[in-house]
Design a protein around this motif. Structure first.
Motif, PDB file in Angstrom:
ATOM      1  N   ASP A   1       0.812  -1.225   0.000  1.00 35.49           N
ATOM      2  CA  ASP A   1       0.000   0.000   0.000  1.00 35.49           C
ATOM      3  C   ASP A   1       0.846   1.275   0.000  1.00 35.49           C
ATOM      4  O   ASP A   1       0.312   2.373   0.148  1.00 35.49           O
ATOM      5  N   VAL A   2       2.149   1.113  -0.165  1.00 34.68           N
ATOM      6  CA  VAL A   2       3.021   2.300  -0.166  1.00 34.68           C
ATOM      7  C   VAL A   2       2.902   2.979  -1.522  1.00 34.68           C
ATOM      8  O   VAL A   2       2.954   2.321  -2.563  1.00 34.68           O
ATOM      9  N   SER A   3       2.716   4.301  -1.518  1.00 34.73           N
ATOM     10  CA  SER A   3       2.608   4.982  -2.809  1.00 34.73           C
ATOM     11  C   SER A   3       3.992   5.445  -3.266  1.00 34.73           C
ATOM     12  O   SER A   3       4.959   5.430  -2.509  1.00 34.73           O
ATOM     13  N   GLU A   4       4.051   5.872  -4.548  1.00 33.09           N
ATOM     14  CA  GLU A   4       5.330   6.120  -5.199  1.00 33.09           C
ATOM     15  C   GLU A   4       6.156   7.214  -4.541  1.00 33.09           C
ATOM     16  O   GLU A   4       7.383   7.140  -4.492  1.00 33.09           O
ATOM     17  N   ASN A   5       5.473   8.247  -4.043  1.00 35.88           N
ATOM     18  CA  ASN A   5       6.231   9.371  -3.466  1.00 35.88           C
ATOM     19  C   ASN A   5       6.380   9.264  -1.947  1.00 35.88           C
ATOM     20  O   ASN A   5       6.691  10.222  -1.272  1.00 35.88           O
ATOM     21  N   GLU A   6       6.172   8.039  -1.437  1.00 33.94           N
ATOM     22  CA  GLU A   6       6.368   7.826  -0.003  1.00 33.94           C
ATOM     23  C   GLU A   6       7.678   7.109   0.262  1.00 33.94           C
ATOM     24  O   GLU A   6       8.018   6.127  -0.409  1.00 33.94           O
ATOM     25  N   PHE A   7       8.399   7.580   1.299  1.00 33.85           N
ATOM     26  CA  PHE A   7       9.621   6.918   1.755  1.00 33.85           C
ATOM     27  C   PHE A   7       9.194   5.844   2.748  1.00 33.85           C
ATOM     28  O   PHE A   7       8.575   6.139   3.764  1.00 33.85           O
ATOM     29  N   PHE A   8       9.507   4.578   2.442  1.00 30.78           N
ATOM     30  CA  PHE A   8       8.969   3.481   3.248  1.00 30.78           C
ATOM     31  C   PHE A   8       9.993   2.954   4.237  1.00 30.78           C
ATOM     32  O   PHE A   8      11.083   2.505   3.852  1.00 30.78           O
ATOM     33  N   ILE A   9       9.649   3.003   5.515  1.00 28.14           N
ATOM     34  CA  ILE A   9      10.484   2.415   6.565  1.00 28.14           C
ATOM     35  C   ILE A   9       9.866   1.074   6.949  1.00 28.14           C
ATOM     36  O   ILE A   9       8.738   1.015   7.437  1.00 28.14           O
ATOM     37  N   GLY A  10      10.608   0.002   6.704  1.00 26.81           N
ATOM     38  CA  GLY A  10      10.066  -1.336   6.912  1.00 26.81           C
ATOM     39  C   GLY A  10      10.410  -1.924   8.266  1.00 26.81           C
ATOM     40  O   GLY A  10      11.122  -1.321   9.083  1.00 26.81           O
ATOM     41  N   PHE A  11       9.851  -3.092   8.501  1.00 25.68           N
ATOM     42  CA  PHE A  11      10.152  -3.873   9.707  1.00 25.68           C
ATOM     43  C   PHE A  11       9.935  -5.330   9.355  1.00 25.68           C
ATOM     44  O   PHE A  11       8.896  -5.684   8.787  1.00 25.68           O
ATOM     45  N   GLY A  12      10.887  -6.197   9.682  1.00 25.08           N
ATOM     46  CA  GLY A  12      10.752  -7.606   9.343  1.00 25.08           C
ATOM     47  C   GLY A  12      10.888  -7.817   7.843  1.00 25.08           C
ATOM     48  O   GLY A  12      11.680  -7.136   7.180  1.00 25.08           O
ATOM     49  N   ASN A  13      10.054  -8.710   7.307  1.00 26.04           N
ATOM     50  CA  ASN A  13      10.181  -9.078   5.900  1.00 26.04           C
ATOM     51  C   ASN A  13       9.519  -8.042   4.989  1.00 26.04           C
ATOM     52  O   ASN A  13       8.387  -8.217   4.556  1.00 26.04           O
TER      53      ASN A  13
ATOM     54  N   PRO B   1      10.994  -6.369   1.811  1.00 29.70           N
ATOM     55  CA  PRO B   1      12.123  -6.188   0.883  1.00 29.70           C
ATOM     56  C   PRO B   1      12.091  -4.870   0.112  1.00 29.70           C
ATOM     57  O   PRO B   1      13.129  -4.414  -0.353  1.00 29.70           O
ATOM     58  N   LYS B   2      10.896  -4.244  -0.034  1.00 30.93           N
ATOM     59  CA  LYS B   2      10.848  -3.006  -0.820  1.00 30.93           C
ATOM     60  C   LYS B   2      11.154  -1.765   0.012  1.00 30.93           C
ATOM     61  O   LYS B   2      11.140  -0.650  -0.504  1.00 30.93           O
ATOM     62  N   ALA B   3      11.435  -1.946   1.308  1.00 32.05           N
ATOM     63  CA  ALA B   3      11.663  -0.785   2.180  1.00 32.05           C
ATOM     64  C   ALA B   3      12.955  -0.055   1.818  1.00 32.05           C
ATOM     65  O   ALA B   3      13.957  -0.689   1.515  1.00 32.05           O
ATOM     66  N   GLN B   4      12.910   1.297   1.856  1.00 33.66           N
ATOM     67  CA  GLN B   4      14.134   2.094   1.648  1.00 33.66           C
ATOM     68  C   GLN B   4      15.073   1.909   2.845  1.00 33.66           C
ATOM     69  O   GLN B   4      16.279   1.895   2.715  1.00 33.66           O
ATOM     70  N   LEU B   5      14.477   1.853   4.047  1.00 34.00           N
ATOM     71  CA  LEU B   5      15.232   1.545   5.265  1.00 34.00           C
ATOM     72  C   LEU B   5      14.427   0.513   6.023  1.00 34.00           C
ATOM     73  O   LEU B   5      13.194   0.569   6.023  1.00 34.00           O
TER      74      LEU B   5
ATOM     75  N   ILE C   1       6.286  10.029   4.623  1.00 32.74           N
ATOM     76  CA  ILE C   1       6.928   8.830   5.161  1.00 32.74           C
ATOM     77  C   ILE C   1       5.834   7.808   5.449  1.00 32.74           C
ATOM     78  O   ILE C   1       4.761   8.164   5.956  1.00 32.74           O
ATOM     79  N   ALA C   2       6.085   6.540   5.119  1.00 31.17           N
ATOM     80  CA  ALA C   2       5.164   5.465   5.500  1.00 31.17           C
ATOM     81  C   ALA C   2       5.947   4.479   6.357  1.00 31.17           C
ATOM     82  O   ALA C   2       7.125   4.238   6.100  1.00 31.17           O
ATOM     83  N   MET C   3       5.297   3.948   7.385  1.00 28.60           N
ATOM     84  CA  MET C   3       5.990   2.981   8.230  1.00 28.60           C
ATOM     85  C   MET C   3       5.201   1.691   8.363  1.00 28.60           C
ATOM     86  O   MET C   3       3.975   1.695   8.491  1.00 28.60           O
ATOM     87  N   ALA C   4       5.928   0.579   8.317  1.00 29.37           N
ATOM     88  CA  ALA C   4       5.311  -0.749   8.420  1.00 29.37           C
ATOM     89  C   ALA C   4       4.715  -0.949   9.811  1.00 29.37           C
ATOM     90  O   ALA C   4       5.104  -0.276  10.759  1.00 29.37           O
ATOM     91  N   PRO C   5       3.762  -1.881   9.957  1.00 32.11           N
ATOM     92  CA  PRO C   5       3.200  -2.181  11.278  1.00 32.11           C
ATOM     93  C   PRO C   5       4.278  -2.729  12.219  1.00 32.11           C
ATOM     94  O   PRO C   5       5.153  -3.482  11.795  1.00 32.11           O
ATOM     95  N   ILE C   6       4.204  -2.310  13.487  1.00 31.69           N
ATOM     96  CA  ILE C   6       5.133  -2.776  14.521  1.00 31.69           C
ATOM     97  C   ILE C   6       4.299  -3.489  15.583  1.00 31.69           C
ATOM     98  O   ILE C   6       3.298  -2.941  16.043  1.00 31.69           O
TER      99      ILE C   6
END
Ligand code: TXA
Ligand code: MG
Length: 319
Positions: free
Chosen positions: A245-257, A259-263, A294-299
Motif C-alpha cells: 500500500d506504499v505509494s510512489e512518493n512515499e519513503f517506506f520504513i520497513g520492519f521484518g520481511n 524487501p521493498k523498504a528504503q530503510l 513517510i510510510a511505516m510498516a506495522p510494529i
C-alpha cells in the motif's frame, strides 16, 4: 560538518563538562536511551535555561539523573518497593515518579510545581562519571528542541541545539534509542506514564504484579509531556502501512520481511534493534527531498513495540 561543540569521551573533557554543570551551564551528554540536555538541579537559573534552549513550556517537568542509588532516599520519598525496583533495574532505562521531599526551591521548576519528582540512574559510564564529578543530580530532558525527534547521537544534538549548549559530550550512538519507561510509584499500583526502553512485561515479571498503562484519562495520572503531537518529523507520516500500500512518493520504513523498504528498522523483526534505529531512521527519512511523506510498516504491540508505537503514533498525529 565538524561541530566545535562536540567533545570526545576523555577524562579531561568530562572534568571540563562537570565544571560547566557546577557553574550553571548546559552540557549535552549520552545516556543508554537518548542524549540529555543537562543542568545542575540546584541552580534555578541553569534549569530555566533548559526550557529556553528547548523552547519547552515550563508546565512540562524534567527528570533528575543520579549516579548512586543510596542518594535516592535523600531526594524523594522511598519505601522498600521503590528501593527493590531501583536495585533491580538501575542503572537502566526506567524513571520513577515519586513524592518530592527535597524542598530546595530550584526544584519547583524541575518539577513544574508538582508535588512529585521524576528520577533515574542512566546506564552509561560517561553519564555516571559526569553526574559523580558534578556532585549534584543533573536535570535533563532529551537534547532536542520541543516537539522534535529525540537525539541518539552527538551530531543529532549539534544539528538542533549547537547554539544553545555549552558542550556536547560524545559517547557514541545510544544503545536503546527510545526514552525511558516512566512509572508512577506514588500509588498502590504501578502505572506506566510513558512506555519506553524497559518493557511492561519485564516490570511485571519482576514484581509479579499487574502494571497499569496510563491512557492519559483524567482518572489516571499522566506524564504532562505526553502531548499527542510530539516527536514530529518534517514530512507527514503514515503508520501501519503494508508494503503493497506504499505509494510512489512515499519513503517506506520497513520492519521484518519488507524487501521493498528504503530503510528497514530490523530485517530480523527484533524490537530492540528497531527501537535503537527508530529516531535516526526518522531523521534520515525526513531529510529526503524526492519524497513528500513517510510510510511505516506495522510494529507489533508488545515488549519495546509499545514504546515504538507510542512514538510513531505521536509523529503521525495530525492536528
Ligand atoms: O530517556 C529519557 O528519559 C531521557 C534521557 C535524557 O534521560 N529523558 C527524557 O526527558 O526523555 P524528557 O524531558 O524529554 O521527558 C520527560 C518526561 C516528560 O514527559 C515529563 O512530563 C515527564 O517525564 N515527567 C517529568 N517529571 C514528572 C513528574 N514529576 N510527574 C510526571 N511526569 C513527569
Ligand atoms: Mg523529550
Amino acid at each position: 560538518m565538524m561541530n566545535n561543540k562536540i567533545y570526545e569521551n576523555t577524562p579531561d573533557n568530562i572534568e571540563k563538562a562537570s565544571e560547566i554543570i557546577k557553574n550553571g551551564g548546559l552540557v549535552a551528554f549520552p545516556t543508554d536511551t537518548v542524549y540529555g540536555l543537562g543542568a545542575n538541579v540546584y541552580n534555578a537559573k541553569a534549569v530555566a535555561s533548559i526550557f529556553t534552549a528547548k523552547q519547552r513550556p515550563t508546565f512540562d517537568p524534567l527528570i533528575s539523573h543520579i549516579a548512586d542509588i543510596d542518594f535516592l532516599p535523600q531526594y524523594a520519598q522511598t519505601d522498600s518497593r521503590v528501593m527493590d525496583l531501583a536495585k533491580h533495574f538501575w542503572p537502566g532505562p526506567l524513571t520513577f515518579v515519586l513524592k518530592r521531599t527535597d524542598n530546595n526551591p530550584s526544584l519547583d521548576l524541575v518539577c513544574s510545581g508538582l508535588p512529585h519528582i521524576a528520577v533515574r540512574m542512566p546506564n552509561h559510564p560517561l553519564a555516571l562519571k559526569l553526574i559523580e564529578q558534578s556532585g549534584v543530580p543533573i536535570a535533563a530532558p532529551s537534547a532536542n528542541k520541543f516537539k522534535c525527534i529525540s537525539p541518539t547521537t552527538a551530531q543529532h544534538v549539534a544539528d538542533g541545539l549547537a547554539n544553545e549548549v555549552d558542550m556536547i559530550l560524545d559517547g557514541g550512538a545510544c544503545k536503546i534509542g527510545v526514552e525511558t519507561t516512566i512509572i508512577d510509584l506514588t500509588g498502590k499500583k504501578i502505572v506506566i506514564l510513558r512506555a519506553g526502553g524497559l518493557s511492561k512485561e519485564d516490570i511485571e515479571a519482576y514484581t509479579g504484579e499487574e502494571v497499569l498503562v496510563s491512557s492519559g484519562h483524567a482518572n489516571l495520572p499522566s506524564a504532562p509531556g505526553q502531548l499527542l503531537k510530539h516527536y514530529a518529523p518534517k514530512l507527514p507520516m503514515r503508520i501501519n502501512v503494508n508494503e503493497d500500500d506504499v505509494s510512489e512518493n512515499e519513503f517506506f520504513i520497513g520492519f521484518g520481511n519488507t524487501p521493498k523498504a528504503q530503510l528497514n528498522l530490523s530485517p530480523s523483526a527484533s524490537l530492540e534493534e528497531a527501537a535503537a534505529n527508530l529516531f535516526a531512521f526518522m531523521r534520515l527519512a525526513e531529510a529526503q527531498n524526492e519524497y513528500n511523506s513517510i510510510a511505516m510498516a506495522p510494529i507489533p504491540e508488545y515488549g519495546l513495540g509499545l514504546a515504538i508505537n507510542d512514538r510513531i503514533r505521536r509523529a503521525a498525529y495530525k492536528e
